[in-house]
Design an enzyme around this catalytic site. Structure first.
Site, short mmCIF file in Angstrom:
data_model
loop_
_atom_site.label_atom_id
_atom_site.label_comp_id
_atom_site.label_asym_id
_atom_site.label_seq_id
_atom_site.Cartn_x
_atom_site.Cartn_y
_atom_site.Cartn_z
N ARG A 118 67.47 22.03 40.81
CA ARG A 118 67.77 23.08 41.63
C ARG A 118 68.89 22.41 42.49
O ARG A 118 68.88 22.76 43.91
CB ARG A 118 66.82 23.69 42.57
N SER A 196 61.87 31.92 46.68
CA SER A 196 61.08 30.60 46.70
C SER A 196 61.50 29.90 47.95
O SER A 196 62.68 29.73 48.14
CB SER A 196 60.85 29.71 45.55
N GLU A 292 64.02 25.39 50.42
CA GLU A 292 65.08 25.87 49.34
C GLU A 292 66.25 26.76 49.88
O GLU A 292 67.38 26.55 49.46
CB GLU A 292 64.52 26.37 48.11
#
Length: 301
Positions: A118, A196, A292
């Site tokens: 990510r 998320s 995130e």
């Protein structure tokens, strides 16, 4: 500042002190590479979920497990979007981007994008790049990549490692995402969220072994490091689907890991909730979560 669809972004309550460009370009072109490989070039604003659906109908494999991920094709390399053991880094060949520092167009091969879990160079160098198109190398076939996710294998009723039909795989991915609250109703109670809230944190092999015994799902990332389930860690500190964290802020009804805003709340309050959850997990486990969502605009120091 450039935005796709705003996934994984929290905008400051005071706004952004500059120009924001929303990338709405669309379009797909193809070029034959060899008997089985097709170069697929996608405009940066093209919805990723539309791209995966198109690829399935064209019998092109390589991104089938990304079905249902929100956002755009241009944003996918920024986060190295991935699910069910597949990531955009698996098929990205190169991309075209405007380099604001140099004032020119650049073609970046996949290896220069520094794609990780990510993560990418585009996150490391915010404000420098505007991705304009991405080129993927997809494989012409009727079967998907081998299934590595046991939950998805159960959804399809096949053993792990099977290569199911491509169209069935995409349908199963969307069904599984729906069951787990990953396909949002824009008018539903969980619509105001950024996806998320935390990345799965990297841990040492000893930590992975210890927490695996305690029931925590662990896996290895693209970088080969052990990672723990962030959602499981949140449940360890008492959070659960639908849990009220603060006024106007809850875990989504189906996913502990998704933090939703309901009624009157602020971006500052959401950011503070994320910081508090990081502190609580750290105090209880010694493991540090990393939020995130990307924060944009001006924020209190």
């Amino acid at each position: 500042m450039t935005l796709g669809h705003g996934s994984n972004v929290i905008a400051s309550d005071t706004g952004h002190p500059g120009t924001v460009a929303v990338i709405n370009t669309r379009g797909i072109t193809t070029k034959r590479v060899d008997d089985t490989t097709v170069a697929v070039t996608v405009a940066a604003g093209h919805p990723l979920t539309d791209l995966t659906a198109w690829a399935a109908t064209e019998h092109l494999a390589g991104i089938e497990y990304l079905a249902g991920i929100p956002g755009t094709a241009g944003a996918a390399p920024v986060h190295n979007a991935g699910a069910y053991g597949q990531q955009i880094s698996d098929t990205l060949h190169h991309l075209h981007a405007w380099d604001w520092h140099a004032g020119l167009m650049r073609t970046l091969p996949a290896q220069e994008c520094q794609l990780g879990h990510r993560h990418s160079r585009f996150k490391q160098e915010p404000g420098r790049w505007t991705i304009l198109s991405t080129t993927l190398h997809l494989t012409r076939t009727d079967t998907a990549a081998p299934i590595t996710c046991r939950r998805l294998a159960r959804e399809l009723g096949v053993p792990a490692g099977t290569r199911p039909p491509l169209a069935e795989t995409t349908t199963a991915v969307l069904a599984d995402r729906h069951h787990r609250g990953l396909l949002l109703d824009p008018d539903g109670p969980d619509a105001r969220q950024v996806g998320s809230a935390f990345l799965d944190p990297p841990v040492t092999p000893d930590q992975a072994a210890r927490w695996s015994v305690a029931g925590c799902p662990v896996h290895t990332g693209i970088d080969g490091r052990w990672r723990m389930s962030a959602g499981w860690l949140l449940e360890l500190i008492g959070c659960h689907p639908g849990y009220r964290i603060a006024d106007g802020i809850r875990c989504s009804q189906r996913r502990t890991l998704a933090i939703t805003a309901r009624g009157e709340t602020t971006a500052t309050a959401v950011a503070q909730v994320l910081a508090d959850m990081v502190a609580r997990v750290d105090a209880n486990t010694g493991i540090k979560l990393c939020p995130e969502p990307v924060r944009v605009g001006q924020w209190p120091v």
